[in-house]
Design a protein around this motif. Structure first.
Motif, PDB file in Angstrom:
ATOM      1  N   TRP A  65       0.809  -1.220   0.000  1.00 27.71           N
ATOM      2  CA  TRP A  65       0.000   0.000   0.000  1.00 27.71           C
ATOM      3  C   TRP A  65       0.843   1.272   0.000  1.00 27.71           C
ATOM      4  N   PHE A  66       2.159   1.142   0.199  1.00 31.27           N
ATOM      5  CA  PHE A  66       3.022   2.322   0.274  1.00 31.27           C
ATOM      6  C   PHE A  66       4.247   2.145  -0.607  1.00 31.27           C
ATOM      7  N   GLU A  67       4.481   3.143  -1.474  1.00 30.30           N
ATOM      8  CA  GLU A  67       5.738   3.236  -2.219  1.00 30.30           C
ATOM      9  C   GLU A  67       6.658   4.219  -1.504  1.00 30.30           C
ATOM     10  N   LYS A  68       6.122   5.383  -1.163  1.00 35.04           N
ATOM     11  CA  LYS A  68       6.836   6.342  -0.323  1.00 35.04           C
ATOM     12  C   LYS A  68       6.383   6.163   1.126  1.00 35.04           C
ATOM     13  N   ARG A  69       7.213   6.618   2.056  1.00 35.33           N
ATOM     14  CA  ARG A  69       6.934   6.530   3.498  1.00 35.33           C
ATOM     15  C   ARG A  69       6.763   5.071   3.964  1.00 35.33           C
ATOM     16  N   ARG A  70       7.390   4.147   3.240  1.00 35.21           N
ATOM     17  CA  ARG A  70       7.217   2.728   3.575  1.00 35.21           C
ATOM     18  C   ARG A  70       7.811   2.399   4.947  1.00 35.21           C
ATOM     19  N   GLY A  71       9.014   2.919   5.210  1.00 38.97           N
ATOM     20  CA  GLY A  71       9.638   2.676   6.507  1.00 38.97           C
ATOM     21  C   GLY A  71       8.831   3.269   7.646  1.00 38.97           C
ATOM     22  N   LEU A  72       8.308   4.491   7.428  1.00 40.92           N
ATOM     23  CA  LEU A  72       7.474   5.138   8.440  1.00 40.92           C
ATOM     24  C   LEU A  72       6.202   4.324   8.687  1.00 40.92           C
ATOM     25  N   ALA A  73       5.554   3.870   7.600  1.00 42.72           N
ATOM     26  CA  ALA A  73       4.327   3.069   7.735  1.00 42.72           C
ATOM     27  C   ALA A  73       4.603   1.785   8.512  1.00 42.72           C
ATOM     28  N   LEU A  74       5.723   1.145   8.208  1.00 41.86           N
ATOM     29  CA  LEU A  74       6.080  -0.087   8.901  1.00 41.86           C
ATOM     30  C   LEU A  74       6.371   0.179  10.371  1.00 41.86           C
ATOM     31  N   GLY A  75       7.047   1.295  10.643  1.00 34.49           N
ATOM     32  CA  GLY A  75       7.329   1.656  12.033  1.00 34.49           C
ATOM     33  C   GLY A  75       6.058   1.896  12.833  1.00 34.49           C
ATOM     34  N   ILE A  76       5.091   2.588  12.234  1.00 33.25           N
ATOM     35  CA  ILE A  76       3.815   2.854  12.908  1.00 33.25           C
ATOM     36  C   ILE A  76       3.066   1.553  13.192  1.00 33.25           C
ATOM     37  N   LEU A  77       3.004   0.672  12.185  1.00 27.49           N
ATOM     38  CA  LEU A  77       2.285  -0.593  12.361  1.00 27.49           C
ATOM     39  C   LEU A  77       2.968  -1.482  13.391  1.00 27.49           C
ATOM     40  N   THR A  78       4.289  -1.519  13.356  1.00 27.04           N
ATOM     41  CA  THR A  78       5.025  -2.337  14.321  1.00 27.04           C
ATOM     42  C   THR A  78       4.817  -1.809  15.731  1.00 27.04           C
ATOM     43  N   ALA A  79       4.717  -0.497  15.868  1.00 27.25           N
ATOM     44  CA  ALA A  79       4.522   0.115  17.186  1.00 27.25           C
ATOM     45  C   ALA A  79       3.124  -0.113  17.740  1.00 27.25           C
ATOM     46  N   SER A  80       2.189  -0.573  16.899  1.00 29.49           N
ATOM     47  CA  SER A  80       0.799  -0.702  17.349  1.00 29.49           C
ATOM     48  C   SER A  80       0.623  -1.714  18.472  1.00 29.49           C
ATOM     49  N   THR A  81       1.469  -2.741  18.524  1.00 28.95           N
ATOM     50  CA  THR A  81       1.380  -3.698  19.647  1.00 28.95           C
ATOM     51  C   THR A  81       1.670  -2.974  20.956  1.00 28.95           C
ATOM     52  N   ALA A  82       2.586  -2.029  20.901  1.00 30.05           N
ATOM     53  CA  ALA A  82       2.917  -1.262  22.102  1.00 30.05           C
ATOM     54  C   ALA A  82       1.794  -0.330  22.504  1.00 30.05           C
ATOM     55  N   THR A  83       1.072   0.192  21.517  1.00 28.91           N
ATOM     56  CA  THR A  83      -0.015   1.119  21.821  1.00 28.91           C
ATOM     57  C   THR A  83      -1.122   0.406  22.602  1.00 28.91           C
ATOM     58  N   GLY A  84      -1.454  -0.804  22.184  1.00 31.92           N
ATOM     59  CA  GLY A  84      -2.453  -1.573  22.912  1.00 31.92           C
ATOM     60  C   GLY A  84      -2.010  -1.856  24.332  1.00 31.92           C
ATOM     61  N   GLN A  85      -0.741  -2.187  24.459  1.00 32.97           N
ATOM     62  CA  GLN A  85      -0.166  -2.445  25.779  1.00 32.97           C
ATOM     63  C   GLN A  85      -0.244  -1.195  26.642  1.00 32.97           C
ATOM     64  N   LEU A  86       0.071  -0.062  26.043  1.00 34.88           N
ATOM     65  CA  LEU A  86       0.043   1.222  26.740  1.00 34.88           C
ATOM     66  C   LEU A  86      -1.335   1.536  27.304  1.00 34.88           C
ATOM     67  N   VAL A  87      -2.357   1.372  26.470  1.00 38.18           N
ATOM     68  CA  VAL A  87      -3.701   1.789  26.858  1.00 38.18           C
ATOM     69  C   VAL A  87      -4.408   0.726  27.706  1.00 38.18           C
ATOM     70  N   LEU A  88      -4.272  -0.528  27.314  1.00 40.10           N
ATOM     71  CA  LEU A  88      -5.141  -1.566  27.873  1.00 40.10           C
ATOM     72  C   LEU A  88      -4.574  -2.360  29.045  1.00 40.10           C
ATOM     73  N   LEU A  89      -3.245  -2.527  29.123  1.00 39.81           N
ATOM     74  CA  LEU A  89      -2.711  -3.362  30.208  1.00 39.81           C
ATOM     75  C   LEU A  89      -3.078  -2.862  31.604  1.00 39.81           C
ATOM     76  N   PRO A  90      -2.903  -1.573  31.902  1.00 42.80           N
ATOM     77  CA  PRO A  90      -3.316  -1.110  33.234  1.00 42.80           C
ATOM     78  C   PRO A  90      -4.814  -1.285  33.471  1.00 42.80           C
ATOM     79  N   ILE A  91      -5.617  -1.094  32.408  1.00 42.93           N
ATOM     80  CA  ILE A  91      -7.070  -1.283  32.532  1.00 42.93           C
ATOM     81  C   ILE A  91      -7.393  -2.737  32.851  1.00 42.93           C
ATOM     82  N   LEU A  92      -6.756  -3.664  32.131  1.00 43.27           N
ATOM     83  CA  LEU A  92      -6.968  -5.092  32.400  1.00 43.27           C
ATOM     84  C   LEU A  92      -6.539  -5.446  33.820  1.00 43.27           C
ATOM     85  N   ALA A  93      -5.398  -4.905  34.245  1.00 43.02           N
ATOM     86  CA  ALA A  93      -4.908  -5.191  35.604  1.00 43.02           C
ATOM     87  C   ALA A  93      -5.882  -4.676  36.663  1.00 43.02           C
TER      88      ALA A  93
END
Length: 418
Positions: A127-155
Motif C-alpha cells: 500500500w506504500f511506495e513512499k513513506r514505507r519505513g514510516l508506515a512499517l514503524g507505525i504498524l510495528t509500534a501498534s502492539t505497544a499502543t495496545g499495551q500502553l492503553v489496555l494493560l493497566p485497565i486489564l490489571a
C-alpha cells in the motif's frame, strides 16, 4: 482540499487490528497470577501454554505470508480475527490445564499469528511506495499502543473484579474490529481505483496472480533463504530478539516485579509505560531505517537492550524506583525497534516479492526465541524461585545478537533481489 489517500485508512484499520491481537498475547503476564490462584495450576504449565502460543504464531508466519498472496488481505484478516474471538470466548469456559494449552497455546496463537507476524510488512509493501519505513514503524509500534492503553485497565479489572471481565473486554474489542475489517478493509490499492501511496502513474502496479499451494510457496521461500548466510544471521539475531522481548518481558516482567513486592497494577503500569516509549522508538526506527545503515541501527539496538536487561535485576533488588523508571523508558524505546531495519535488510537482500515469505521465516525464529524464554523463564523461576538468571542471560545474548547483525553484508546478492 486534497483527499487523504486510502492507504492511510488501510494503515489505521491494520493498526487497530494489531492492537487487539497484540494485547491478547501481551496480557498473558497479568493472567498468570489469577490462573495460578483460581485453578491451582503450576506456573511452568501456564507459561508453557503461552510459550506454545508464541511459537505457533511465529512458525505460522511464512504460511500466513503465502496465504496473503493467495487469498488476499481482507479474507485473511477476517478469518484470523474470527479465530481469535473463538479462542478468547473459550477462555471463559476452561476448567482444566490442558484446555488452557489448547485455547491459549493453539487457538489464540493461530488467531494472533497473521496480525503479529507478516501483516505489517505486507501492508507497508503493497500500500506504500513512499513513506514505507514510516508506515512499517507505525504498524510495528501498534502492539505497544495496545499495551500502553489496555494493560493497566486489564490489571485494574482483574484486581477489582475478575479476570473473566478482563477477557470479556478483549472479546468485545475483537468483535468490533471484525466488523470494521468486514466493512472497510480492501485487498489492494487498485480495488479503490488507486496506486500505492507515492507510486507514480507511469510505474503502474504490477499484479502477480499466484495460485500455487501456500505451503509450497512458503517452503520454496525457505529453500531460497537457507543458502544465504545473511538469512542465518538475521534469523539468529531475531531469535534473541524474541527471547529478550515478548518471551521474557512480555510474559514474566509483571511476575518478576510482583516477586519484589511491586503491586500488580503498578507492575502492569510499568509495562504500559514501556509502550509509550516503544511507540516513539519503533516509529522513529522506521523513519531512521529509510535513511541510515540498518546494520548499525540493529547493532546499537541489541547492545543497548542487553545493557538494560542486566540493569533490571539490580534495580529491583535495590528497590530503586528511579532506576526502574529509567529501565522502563530505556528498554521501551528499544523493544520492537529492531523490526523495521530487519524487514528493510530482508527486502534489500531478497527483493520485494520474496522478502515477505522469507521475513516470515525470520520472524518464526523470533517467536521460537520467545517461546524458549516464556517456558524457560517459568522453569528458572520453578528451580531458583527467582527470574534473575533469566534476565541476566537474556542481556548477555543481546550482545551476541549485536555481533550477528554487524557482519551482515551491506550489498545484497543481485541474483536474489529479482
Amino acid at each position: 482540499m486534497k483527499r487523504i489517500h486510502y492507504s492511510w485508512f488501510i494503515l489505521m484499520i491494520t493498526f487497530f487490528s494489531i492492537i487487539v491481537a497484540g494485547i491478547t498475547l501481551s496480557s498473558s503476564g497479568v493472567f498468570i497470577g489469577p490462573f495460578e490462584h483460581e485453578f491451582g495450576w503450576d506456573r511452568s504449565v501456564i507459561a508453557m501454554a503461552f510459550a506454545i502460543s508464541l511459537f505457533l504464531y511465529g512458525i505460522s508466519g511464512p504460511f500466513m505470508a503465502a496465504l496473503l498472496e493467495v487469498l488476499g488481505l481482507k479474507k485473511m484478516m477476517l478469518a484470523a480475527m474470527a479465530i481469535l474471538i473463538i479462542g478468547i470466548s473459550l477462555t471463559l469456559l476452561m476448567q482444566q490445564a490442558w484446555q488452557l494449552i489448547i485455547i491459549w497455546g493453539f487457538i489464540i496463537g493461530l488467531g494472533a499469528s497473521l496480525f503479529l507476524t507478516v501483516l505489517s510488512p505486507f501492508v507497508a509493501n503493497h500500500w506504500f511506495e513512499k513513506r514505507r519505513g514510516l508506515a512499517l514503524g507505525i504498524l510495528t509500534a501498534s502492539t505497544a499502543t495496545g499495551q500502553l492503553v489496555l494493560l493497566p485497565i486489564l490489571a485494574m479489572i482483574i484486581e477489582n473484579s475478575s479476570w473473566r471481565w478482563a477477557i470479556a473486554l478483549i472479546m468485545v474489542l475483537s468483535s468490533i474490529m471484525f466488523f470494521i475489517i468486514l466493512l472497510f478493509m480492501k485487498n489492494k490499492p487498485m480495488d479503490v481505483g488507486l496506486l500505492a501511496y507515492g507510486l507514480e502513474e507511469e510505474k503502474a502496479e504490477r499484479v502477480v496472480e499466484n495460485k500455487k499451494n501456500p505451503i509450497i510457496i512458503a517452503f520454496n521461500g525457505l529453500f531460497v533463504a537457507i543458502k544465504v548466510k545473511e538469512f542465518w544471521l538475521l534469523a539468529g539475531s531475531f531469535f534473541i530478539c524474541g527471547l529478550s522481548t515478548s518471551g521474557l518481558i512480555g510474559t514474566h516482567f509483571v511476575s518478576y516485579c510482583i516477586s519484589f513486592g511491586v503491586p500488580l497494577v503498578t507492575a502492569a503500569s510499568f509495562l504500559s509505560f514501556m509502550g509509550i516509549f516503544n511507540l516513539v522508538g519503533t516509529t522513529l526506527s522506521g523513519w531512521l531505517s529509510d535513511r541510515f545503515d540498518n546494520r548499525w541501527l540493529l547493532f546499537w539496538y541489541y547492545l543497548l537492550r542487553g545493557a538494560s536487561l542486566v540493569i533490571l535485576p539490580y534495580a529491583l533488588m535495590q528497590g530503586s524506583l528511579t532506576l526502574l523508571i529509567i529501565f522502563t523508558a530505556f528498554y521501551g524505546l528499544d523493544w520492537i525497534a529492531t523490526v523495521p531495519p530487519t524487514v528493510s535488510i530482508s527486502r534489500q537482500i531478497f527483493g520485494t516479492q520474496k522478502s515477505g515469505i522469507i521475513y516470515g521465516w525470520i520472524f518464526a525464529s523470533h517467536q521460537a526465541g520467545a517461546a524458549v524464554a516464556a517456558y524457560g523463564g517459568g522453569l528458572i523461576y520453578k528451580f531458583f524461585n527467582s527470574y534473575t538468571w533469566a534476565f541476566f542471560l537474556a542481556g548477555v545474548l543481546c550482545v551476541l545478537a549485536s555481533l550477528f547483525v554487524i557482519v551482515v553484508k551491506k550489498q545484497s546478492p543481485n541474483k536474489l533481489a529479482h
